[in-house]
Write a protein that holds these residues in place. Sequence first.
Motif, mmCIF file in Angstrom:
data_model
loop_
_atom_site.group_PDB
_atom_site.id
_atom_site.type_symbol
_atom_site.label_atom_id
_atom_site.label_comp_id
_atom_site.label_asym_id
_atom_site.label_seq_id
_atom_site.Cartn_x
_atom_site.Cartn_y
_atom_site.Cartn_z
ATOM 1 N N THR A 239 23.312 -30.991 -85.949
ATOM 2 C CA THR A 239 22.639 -30.367 -84.811
ATOM 3 C C THR A 239 22.793 -31.203 -83.551
ATOM 4 O O THR A 239 23.103 -30.668 -82.469
ATOM 5 C CB THR A 239 21.147 -30.169 -85.129
ATOM 6 O OG1 THR A 239 21.011 -29.299 -86.252
ATOM 7 C CG2 THR A 239 20.409 -29.593 -83.935
ATOM 8 N N THR A 243 24.942 -29.901 -80.240
ATOM 9 C CA THR A 243 24.166 -29.731 -79.017
ATOM 10 C C THR A 243 24.786 -30.519 -77.867
ATOM 11 O O THR A 243 24.866 -30.034 -76.731
ATOM 12 C CB THR A 243 22.710 -30.172 -79.237
ATOM 13 O OG1 THR A 243 22.121 -29.401 -80.294
ATOM 14 C CG2 THR A 243 21.886 -29.989 -77.968
ATOM 15 N N SER A 327 20.818 -22.325 -77.691
ATOM 16 C CA SER A 327 20.780 -23.439 -78.642
ATOM 17 C C SER A 327 19.661 -23.254 -79.665
ATOM 18 O O SER A 327 19.851 -23.503 -80.858
ATOM 19 C CB SER A 327 20.597 -24.768 -77.901
ATOM 20 O OG SER A 327 21.672 -25.011 -77.022
ATOM 21 N N GLU A 331 19.975 -22.711 -83.834
ATOM 22 C CA GLU A 331 19.266 -23.470 -84.868
ATOM 23 C C GLU A 331 18.433 -22.567 -85.776
ATOM 24 O O GLU A 331 18.370 -22.785 -86.989
ATOM 25 C CB GLU A 331 18.366 -24.535 -84.220
ATOM 26 C CG GLU A 331 19.148 -25.647 -83.565
ATOM 27 C CD GLU A 331 20.288 -26.134 -84.446
ATOM 28 O OE1 GLU A 331 20.045 -26.471 -85.623
ATOM 29 O OE2 GLU A 331 21.432 -26.166 -83.969
ATOM 30 N N HIS A 334 20.775 -21.057 -88.146
ATOM 31 C CA HIS A 334 21.111 -22.007 -89.211
ATOM 32 C C HIS A 334 20.034 -22.048 -90.288
ATOM 33 O O HIS A 334 20.314 -22.010 -91.485
ATOM 34 C CB HIS A 334 21.277 -23.413 -88.627
ATOM 35 C CG HIS A 334 22.632 -23.664 -88.053
ATOM 36 N ND1 HIS A 334 22.858 -24.510 -86.994
ATOM 37 C CD2 HIS A 334 23.852 -23.177 -88.392
ATOM 38 C CE1 HIS A 334 24.147 -24.533 -86.704
ATOM 39 N NE2 HIS A 334 24.765 -23.730 -87.537
ATOM 40 N N GLN A 335 18.784 -22.149 -89.838
ATOM 41 C CA GLN A 335 17.694 -22.312 -90.798
ATOM 42 C C GLN A 335 17.504 -21.073 -91.676
ATOM 43 O O GLN A 335 17.046 -21.186 -92.817
ATOM 44 C CB GLN A 335 16.386 -22.632 -90.060
ATOM 45 C CG GLN A 335 16.422 -23.924 -89.260
ATOM 46 C CD GLN A 335 16.970 -25.088 -90.056
ATOM 47 O OE1 GLN A 335 16.586 -25.321 -91.205
ATOM 48 N NE2 GLN A 335 17.882 -25.846 -89.441
#
Length: 387
Positions: A239, A243, A327, A331, A334-335
Motif C-alpha cells: 500500500t 500510494t 486511493s 484500498e 483490496h480489503q
Amino acid sequence: MRIPLLVSLVLLASACAGLAHPLLQNAMWVQFEAHRVHVAVNVSEREIAVAQSLPSPGDSFDAAIISAAAERHRDYVAKHLIVRIDGQTLTGKVIQVTDPPISSEPEKTYYQYELEYPFNGPPPAKVTFTQDMLREWPYAIGTAWDVNYVVRLKHFGSDEVSTGLLREQQPTDFPTGWEVAPAEATQTVQVTKWRTFCDYFRHGVMHILTGWDHLLFVSALVIATINFWEMVKVIAAFTLAHTITLILSVFDILRLPPWVVEPVIALSIIFVAVENIFWPKHAHSWLRLGVAFGFGLIHGLGFAGGLLDAMEGLPRISIWIALAAFSLGVEIGHQVVVVPLFGALALGRKRLHESFTRPALRYGSVLISLCGAYYLCVAVHEQFFAR
C-alpha cells in the motif's frame, strides 16, 4: 485435500474471469449555456480503431486511414453520448473535429469532438449524461471495454470549474449552475467537492475489483502469510509503495510508459507465486516485504493509468480530492478480497493444519502463476504487437 483444491479452483476461476483490464480513461469538457449544452470529447486513436473495425494503429498505420476513420467516428460519438433534460433526450450533432498532434502512442493520441445539444425553454438546473462507448465491441472473451470520462463542467459566464466522473452506462446528473442563488454558491461548491470524492471513491473500488492483475498479486502475497500481523505488514508495504508512485504520477514527477508498466505487473504476479512454491520461507522474511514494496511501486503506476492524462489541467484542490478518494477506494477494493481470502486460509489452517497449509500454498500459487503467465502474454501482445 479437497478443501485446498477447492480454494485453488476458486482462485483460478476468479482470476481467469477477467485477466484483461481494458480500461480507457478520457477527458470531457462541458459548458452549460442559455439554450444549448456545449461538449468537447477526447477520443483516442485506439478507440476509433476499435469502433471503426480497423487494425490496431501503429507506426505502419497510414495517417489518411485513421483520419478518415476519425471523420466517420463523429456519428458514433453523437449516437453513444446521450444528453437529457427533464427526461427528454436532446438531439446532438458534432460541429467540429480537431486533429491531434503527432504521437507514437495510440492511447495518448486524441481527436477532439465538439458537440452541441440545443434545447428550448428555460435553462435547467441539471443535465443528465449517459455514455456507452465501445460496449458492443468485446476486448477479449468474456470482457468488454470500460470507457470512463473525467468531466470538467463550466457555467457560461462563470470562472468556476467543477469536476465529475462519467462512467460507462451510468446516467449521471450534473448541476448546470442555473437557478442557484448567490447565497447558495458556497454550498453548491461544497456539494460538488463531495460529489467528486464519491465519484472517485467508487471509481477506485471498481478499478480494483475489475483489475485482476492487481488482485492476483495481492492474493499471491496473502496466500503465503501465516498470521494476521504478517499479512498486515506485507499489505502495508504494498500500500505504501503504490500510494507513493500514484501521487508522483499524478503530479507528473514520475511516469513510465505502459509498455514497461503492464508487463512488469504481470511478471510481479509470476515472481511472487513462483517464490511461494520454491522458496516459501522467503514469505516470512524481510525479503517478502522488499518484494511487496518494490513491485508496489510499479503497481502504483498501473493504478494511475489513463487517469493521469484525463486529470491534467484540473484545479489543484480537485486533483487532491480525486486522488484521496481514488486511493481510499483502491484500498477498500483490496480489503474486499484480502480479508475474506485471509479468513478462509486461516480457518483451513486452524482445522486441518499442515494437511491444508502446504497444498493450499502450492496449488494456489501454481494457478496464480499460470494466470500471471497468461496475463503477461496479453500485456506483451497489447504493448508490442498490437500497436
